[in-house]
Design a protein around this motif. Structure first.
Motif, PDB file in Angstrom:
ATOM      1  N   GLN A   1       0.813  -1.124   0.014  1.00 25.04           N
ATOM      2  CA  GLN A   1       0.039   0.140   0.087  1.00 25.04           C
ATOM      3  C   GLN A   1       0.852   1.059  -0.216  1.00 25.04           C
TER       4      GLN A   1
ATOM      5  N   LYS B   1       2.406   1.680  -3.456  1.00 21.94           N
ATOM      6  CA  LYS B   1       1.279   2.127  -4.309  1.00 21.94           C
ATOM      7  C   LYS B   1       1.266   3.639  -4.310  1.00 21.94           C
ATOM      8  N   GLU B   2       0.905   4.148  -2.834  1.00 17.62           N
ATOM      9  CA  GLU B   2       1.091   5.399  -2.542  1.00 17.62           C
ATOM     10  C   GLU B   2       2.100   6.323  -3.136  1.00 17.62           C
ATOM     11  N   GLU B   3       3.393   5.774  -2.782  1.00 20.20           N
ATOM     12  CA  GLU B   3       4.567   6.494  -3.571  1.00 20.20           C
ATOM     13  C   GLU B   3       4.409   6.552  -5.085  1.00 20.20           C
ATOM     14  N   GLU B   4       4.023   5.502  -5.460  1.00 22.81           N
ATOM     15  CA  GLU B   4       4.050   5.629  -6.936  1.00 22.81           C
ATOM     16  C   GLU B   4       2.965   6.613  -7.459  1.00 22.81           C
ATOM     17  N   GLU B   5       1.893   6.690  -6.993  1.00 23.70           N
ATOM     18  CA  GLU B   5       0.877   7.644  -7.284  1.00 23.70           C
ATOM     19  C   GLU B   5       1.150   8.792  -7.141  1.00 23.70           C
ATOM     20  N   ARG B   6       1.916   9.204  -5.832  1.00 28.18           N
ATOM     21  CA  ARG B   6       2.065  10.618  -5.375  1.00 28.18           C
ATOM     22  C   ARG B   6       3.039  11.311  -6.632  1.00 28.18           C
ATOM     23  N   PRO B   7       2.773  12.257  -7.070  1.00 25.04           N
ATOM     24  CA  PRO B   7       3.570  13.060  -7.908  1.00 25.04           C
ATOM     25  C   PRO B   7       4.902  13.508  -7.334  1.00 25.04           C
TER      26      PRO B   7
END
Length: 196
Positions: free
Chosen positions: A35, A38-44
């Motif tokens: 999780q 995933k959040e780090e990948e989605e965070r610009p």
């Protein structure tokens, strides 16, 4: 014998339960890690504007406490951003500092000792002038561009006199190399930058 069997069974049950709990904890940790990734990948990625000025004293900006020099726009950025107040150069020679910033490596690794060339070494009995010895895909900026998906630009003085196609095309999405000026003809009069 019955009590011993009961005690033995209790120990086995406790061990099995401990294994189950450990597996559940590991599964939960994996899920939390996934999780977070995933959040780090989605965070610009955060926006970074790096002002790097060689040949300045530590207190040249107003934000650094200079009572004479007025730098209101830089001061505003400094107030909202991060100032690296403990930064030290590895050598007092300006292009070596810029090469260190560009490559992310010390002089001992990039060997860029002179403008436009690196060290001169003996290879097969001949003196050979080396260039910047860090592969273009290993520079700090190319890694930011490739691995962190940054749009990487440079404007101002890089001043390394290196092959722009070989190095800079792989490192920057946008690049201008402007060495600035010390003297310029303005209105028919030669002006020094300090008089402008």
């Amino acid at each position: 014998s019955g009590n011993a069997n009961d005690a033995d069974q209790m120990l086995k049950d406790k061990a099995r339960r401990a294994r189950q709990l450990a597996q559940q904890r590991q599964q939960k940790e994996r899920e939390m890690q996934q999780q977070q990734e995933k959040e780090e990948e989605e965070r610009p990625p955060m926006n970074i504007i790096l002002f790097y000025a060689d040949d300045w004293r530590y207190d040249t900006m107003g934000a650094a406490g200079n009572p004479v020099v007025k730098t209101p726009f830089i001061d505003a950025l400094a107030k909202e951003g991060v100032r690296f107040t403990e930064n030290c150069v590895t050598t007092s020679i300006c292009w070596i500092s810029r090469a260190t910033l560009y490559t992310g490596q010390y002089l001992a690794r990039h060997h860029f000792e002179m403008l436009g060339r690196g060290r001169t070494i003996l290879e097969d009995g001949k003196l050979v002038e080396k260039k910047l010895e860090v592969p273009a895909n290993e520079t700090l900026y190319s890694l930011m561009k490739k691995k962190a998906k940054y749009f990487v630009g440079h404007t101002g003085k890089l001043g390394l006199w290196i092959d722009h196609e070989e190095y800079l095309g792989k490192s920057f999405d946008y690049f201008t190399d402007e060495d600035g000026w010390h003297w310029r003809n303005i209105g028919g009069k030669m002006m020094h930058i300090t008089n402008k």
